[in-house]
Design an enzyme around this catalytic site. Structure first.
Site, PDB file in Angstrom:
ATOM      1  N   GLU A  32     -19.220 -39.421 -28.898  1.00 22.67           N
ATOM      2  CA  GLU A  32     -20.141 -38.722 -28.124  1.00 22.67           C
ATOM      3  C   GLU A  32     -20.646 -37.563 -28.877  1.00 22.67           C
ATOM      4  O   GLU A  32     -19.868 -36.848 -29.672  1.00 22.67           O
ATOM      5  CB  GLU A  32     -19.286 -38.366 -26.598  1.00 22.67           C
ATOM      6  N   CYS A  59     -16.991 -28.003 -23.394  1.00 19.62           N
ATOM      7  CA  CYS A  59     -15.712 -27.917 -24.149  1.00 19.62           C
ATOM      8  C   CYS A  59     -14.431 -28.480 -23.622  1.00 19.62           C
ATOM      9  O   CYS A  59     -14.120 -28.346 -22.727  1.00 19.62           O
ATOM     10  CB  CYS A  59     -15.635 -26.496 -24.647  1.00 19.62           C
TER      11      CYS A  59
END
EC number: 2.1.1.192
Length: 371
Positions: free
Chosen positions: A114, A357
């Site tokens: 990704e 994150c």
């Protein structure tokens, strides 16, 4: 700067005899421009052709050698026999309510990675992966649950940038690259350095300034000094704790390279003028967000040219940690600010599509039918 021609990908990708035009075709993007010039020279072709070919690949984004109209047909034929122009397939795309886009790339062996395109005020930042999975085992990161599968090749790293660029509207600008996606960049050192050579090639590559490229490491100390000598991209260190007991629990790499060893490597890191090391600190409620933690962090960073990026933990399904409340985050930030540190609090983007994150896992099931 000298680079190895060969890269350390999985066995099926190892280049064998690339200086021999009879070898099986390999992805040309796995070479630096300098090494490709060496290949041309070995085939009695003027090395300046490397500049032309790389401009076609990375500036004009050609997808076939036949598009390279200023290259003679015999040379194009040889190139087509010796190399392929690899392109990553975007298998799925998701867009967050805040405009963040997450790309699921399918690799040639069926694995997935990704990348995340993050909107800023007038530009985009692309968060790039460097490995399929990760071996570091950080307790707060979903990628760790996948485990380590393999390193990405240089072509697969630069391919994420090319893939994202292809999706931009004419008025949209991608100006910043952060190597903060899946994987530990310094554990894939050779391939990352090769890809950075192309990403930061201002003449014939992807033309990103090194000031706008940041590499984040969990603290693979032996590779830090070589990185600083090889490139002037920005360095970010994922610290996340101020004592070894806590960091051992959060980041197993700390048992090999404890905080004092990591910070000594930071003190001696060959920084360019006016640059600072960014210390990333994921704030987790009741774990590392106390006033004592903030004061210890101030003490630890003394004598280091440092700035701090505070990242409130992004909660996700099955997470063992919680995000601190806003008051705790602000208190921690103020302690650092009062001691004259440059402090940023990262505004998490893309959390609703698991693009923030610590949330990347390349789980295709989470994409549903969203193309």
């Amino acid at each position: 700067m000298s680079r190895n021609l060969y890269y350390t990908g999985p066995p099926k990708f190892i280049i064998k005899g690339i200086m021999n035009s009879t070898a099986l075709p390999q992805e040309i993007q796995n070479l630096t421009r300098a090494r490709f010039a060496d290949w041309l020279n070995a085939h009695n072709i003027a090395p300046y052709r490397a500049d032309q070919v790389f401009k076609w690949l990375f500036v004009h984004r050609a997808e076939s050698f036949d598009q390279m109209t200023n290259i003679s047909k015999p040379v194009r034929t040889l190139l087509a026999e010796s190399f392929i122009i690899g392109r990553l397939k975007i298998a799925r795309t998701q867009q967050s309510a805040d405009g963040t886009r997450k790309y699921l790339f399918e690799l040639s062996d069926g694995e997935h990675i990704e990348s995340v395109l993050i909107p800023e005020e007038d530009h985009f930042t692309l968060c790039v992966s460097t490995q399929v999975g990760c071996a570091q085992g950080c307790a707060f990161c979903m990628t760790a649950k996948k485990g380590f599968v393999r390193n990405l090749t240089p072509a697969e790293i630069t391919g994420q940038v090319l893939g994202a660029l292809k999706t931009l509207a004419p008025e949209e600008r991608l100006t910043n690259i952060v190597l903060m996606g899946m994987g530990e960049p310094l554990a894939n050192y050779d391939n990352v350095i090769t890809s950075l050579d192309t990403i930061c090639d201002g003449d014939c590559g992807l033309q990103f300034s090194t000031r706008r490229v940041t590499l984040s490491t969990s603290g693979l100390v032996p590779r830090m000094a070589p990185l600083g000598l090889a490139t002037t991209v920005n360095l970010a260190v994922s610290l996340n704790a101020t004592d070894n007991k806590t960091r051992d629990m959060l980041m197993p790499i700390n048992k090999t390279y404890p905080i004092e060893v990591l910070l000594e490597a930071c003190r001696t890191y060959p920084l360019s003028n006016r640059r600072k090391i960014t210390f990333e600190y994921i704030l987790m409620a009741g774990v590392n967000d106390s006033e004592k933690d903030a004061l210890r962090l101030v003490k630890l960073l003394r004598s280091i040219k440092a700035k701090v990026n505070l990242i409130p933990f992004n909660e996700h399904e099955g997470a063992a940690f919680k995000r601190p409340d806003d008051a705790a985050i602000e208190r921690f930030k103020q302690i650092l600010h009062d001691r004259q540190y440059t402090v940023m609090t990262r505004q998490s983007k893309g959390a609703d599509i698991s693009a923030a994150c610590g949330q990347l896992a390349a789980d295709i099931k989470k994409y549903g039918q969203n193309k």
